[in-house]
Design a protein around this motif. Structure first.
Motif, PDB file in Angstrom:
ATOM      1  N   ASN A 141      44.436 -90.895 -25.896  1.00 27.19           N
ATOM      2  CA  ASN A 141      45.090 -90.532 -27.159  1.00 27.19           C
ATOM      3  C   ASN A 141      44.079 -90.046 -28.190  1.00 27.19           C
ATOM      4  N   THR A 142      42.908 -90.682 -28.227  1.00 26.67           N
ATOM      5  CA  THR A 142      41.869 -90.268 -29.169  1.00 26.67           C
ATOM      6  C   THR A 142      41.378 -88.860 -28.851  1.00 26.67           C
ATOM      7  N   ILE A 143      41.168 -88.582 -27.587  1.00 22.72           N
ATOM      8  CA  ILE A 143      40.710 -87.257 -27.179  1.00 22.72           C
ATOM      9  C   ILE A 143      41.778 -86.210 -27.500  1.00 22.72           C
ATOM     10  N   LYS A 144      43.029 -86.538 -27.269  1.00 20.20           N
ATOM     11  CA  LYS A 144      44.121 -85.609 -27.569  1.00 20.20           C
ATOM     12  C   LYS A 144      44.193 -85.325 -29.067  1.00 20.20           C
ATOM     13  N   ILE A 145      44.087 -86.375 -29.886  1.00 16.48           N
ATOM     14  CA  ILE A 145      44.134 -86.196 -31.341  1.00 16.48           C
ATOM     15  C   ILE A 145      42.956 -85.354 -31.811  1.00 16.48           C
ATOM     16  N   PHE A 146      41.772 -85.607 -31.233  1.00 16.23           N
ATOM     17  CA  PHE A 146      40.590 -84.839 -31.625  1.00 16.23           C
ATOM     18  C   PHE A 146      40.765 -83.358 -31.291  1.00 16.23           C
ATOM     19  N   CYS A 147      41.301 -83.060 -30.122  1.00 19.99           N
ATOM     20  CA  CYS A 147      41.489 -81.660 -29.725  1.00 19.99           C
ATOM     21  C   CYS A 147      42.544 -80.959 -30.575  1.00 19.99           C
ATOM     22  N   GLU A 148      43.544 -81.700 -31.014  1.00 11.49           N
ATOM     23  CA  GLU A 148      44.614 -81.094 -31.796  1.00 11.49           C
ATOM     24  C   GLU A 148      44.283 -81.007 -33.287  1.00 11.49           C
ATOM     25  N   LYS A 149      43.682 -82.075 -33.853  1.00 10.97           N
ATOM     26  CA  LYS A 149      43.495 -82.151 -35.299  1.00 10.97           C
ATOM     27  C   LYS A 149      42.041 -82.157 -35.746  1.00 10.97           C
ATOM     28  N   GLY A 150      41.113 -82.321 -34.824  1.00  7.27           N
ATOM     29  CA  GLY A 150      39.703 -82.315 -35.186  1.00  7.27           C
ATOM     30  C   GLY A 150      39.219 -83.664 -35.694  1.00  7.27           C
ATOM     31  N   ILE A 151      38.091 -83.633 -36.392  1.00  9.64           N
ATOM     32  CA  ILE A 151      37.471 -84.868 -36.869  1.00  9.64           C
ATOM     33  C   ILE A 151      38.350 -85.562 -37.907  1.00  9.64           C
ATOM     34  N   ASP A 152      39.036 -84.799 -38.734  1.00  9.41           N
ATOM     35  CA  ASP A 152      39.909 -85.399 -39.743  1.00  9.41           C
ATOM     36  C   ASP A 152      41.046 -86.193 -39.104  1.00  9.41           C
ATOM     37  N   GLY A 153      41.503 -85.773 -37.954  1.00 10.00           N
ATOM     38  CA  GLY A 153      42.588 -86.470 -37.265  1.00 10.00           C
ATOM     39  C   GLY A 153      42.199 -87.849 -36.781  1.00 10.00           C
ATOM     40  N   ILE A 154      40.946 -87.992 -36.300  1.00 15.83           N
ATOM     41  CA  ILE A 154      40.542 -89.308 -35.798  1.00 15.83           C
ATOM     42  C   ILE A 154      39.936 -90.179 -36.883  1.00 15.83           C
ATOM     43  N   SER A 155      39.519 -89.581 -38.009  1.00 21.97           N
ATOM     44  CA  SER A 155      38.888 -90.389 -39.052  1.00 21.97           C
ATOM     45  C   SER A 155      39.882 -90.924 -40.069  1.00 21.97           C
ATOM     46  N   SER A 156      41.133 -90.506 -39.986  1.00 18.11           N
ATOM     47  CA  SER A 156      42.133 -91.030 -40.918  1.00 18.11           C
ATOM     48  C   SER A 156      43.118 -91.896 -40.147  1.00 18.11           C
ATOM     49  N   LEU A 157      43.439 -93.035 -40.729  1.00 19.90           N
ATOM     50  CA  LEU A 157      44.403 -93.942 -40.118  1.00 19.90           C
ATOM     51  C   LEU A 157      45.753 -93.742 -40.773  1.00 19.90           C
ATOM     52  N   LYS A 158      46.729 -93.370 -40.007  1.00 25.22           N
ATOM     53  CA  LYS A 158      48.080 -93.218 -40.516  1.00 25.22           C
ATOM     54  C   LYS A 158      48.907 -94.380 -39.990  1.00 25.22           C
ATOM     55  N   ARG A 159      49.400 -95.194 -40.895  1.00 27.40           N
ATOM     56  CA  ARG A 159      50.230 -96.320 -40.502  1.00 27.40           C
ATOM     57  C   ARG A 159      51.636 -95.845 -40.171  1.00 27.40           C
TER      58      ARG A 159
END
Length: 169
Positions: free
Chosen positions: A68-86
């Motif tokens: 899931n982390t790799i998928k989020i990184f490929c889709e949204k970049g660094i901002d996608g994995i560095s922000s936590l969305k509850r």
């Protein structure tokens, strides 16, 4: 024969330094740190690449977290994995009462019952909480707050102390 990788991560030098700087900040949560470390582990451009299983084992997470982390990184970049969305349905977003409001409700419940009543009911506590607190609180929320403290409205003695366990016969 193994399935070909769907997401291939090849970081630039700037992305690598940004991920490392995010990891070394003091105010970063463990989740964001482990996400950054996972991306660094599976990076194919810099040094030794770990497999998904090895990355999961070294970061103490499950395989689904890695994918899931790799998928989020490929889709949204660094901002996608560095922000936590509850999630909207998570416990933190549902919580109506903070600790002070709960303490105030317990204080009201421990006080003597109003005139004309032998004990506190949830509806009486709801009316009293409207006066004492700025936020309107439902009787269900009050019941949940009192349940956490093992407070029993039906007892004649008031107090939020733990009940004694009776032996099973």
């Amino acid at each position: 024969m193994a399935r070909p990788k769907k997401y291939i991560i090849s970081l630039t030098d700037d992305e690598l330094t940004k991920l490392k700087s995010i990891m070394h900040k003091k105010q970063v949560s463990k989740t964001v740190r482990s996400r950054c470390q996972i991306i660094i582990d599976v990076d194919e451009a810099h040094g030794r690449t770990l497999t998904h299983e090895q990355s999961a084992k070294t970061n103490c997470v499950c395989m689904a977290t890695v994918t899931n982390t790799i998928k989020i990184f490929c889709e949204k970049g660094i901002d996608g994995i560095s922000s936590l969305k509850r999630n909207v349905n998570s416990d933190n977003s549902k919580r109506k009462l903070d600790g002070r409001a709960e303490a105030r409700i317990i204080e009201i419940a421990c006080s003597p019952a109003p005139e004309g009543h032998s004990r506190w009911t949830l509806r009486l506590l709801e009316e009293q909480a409207k006066v004492a607190l700025d936020v309107p609180v439902s009787k269900d929320t009050i019941g949940r707050a009192l349940k956490k403290t093992n407070f029993d409205l039906t007892k004649m003695t008031t107090g939020a102390s733990l009940q004694k366990k009776m032996p099973n016969l």
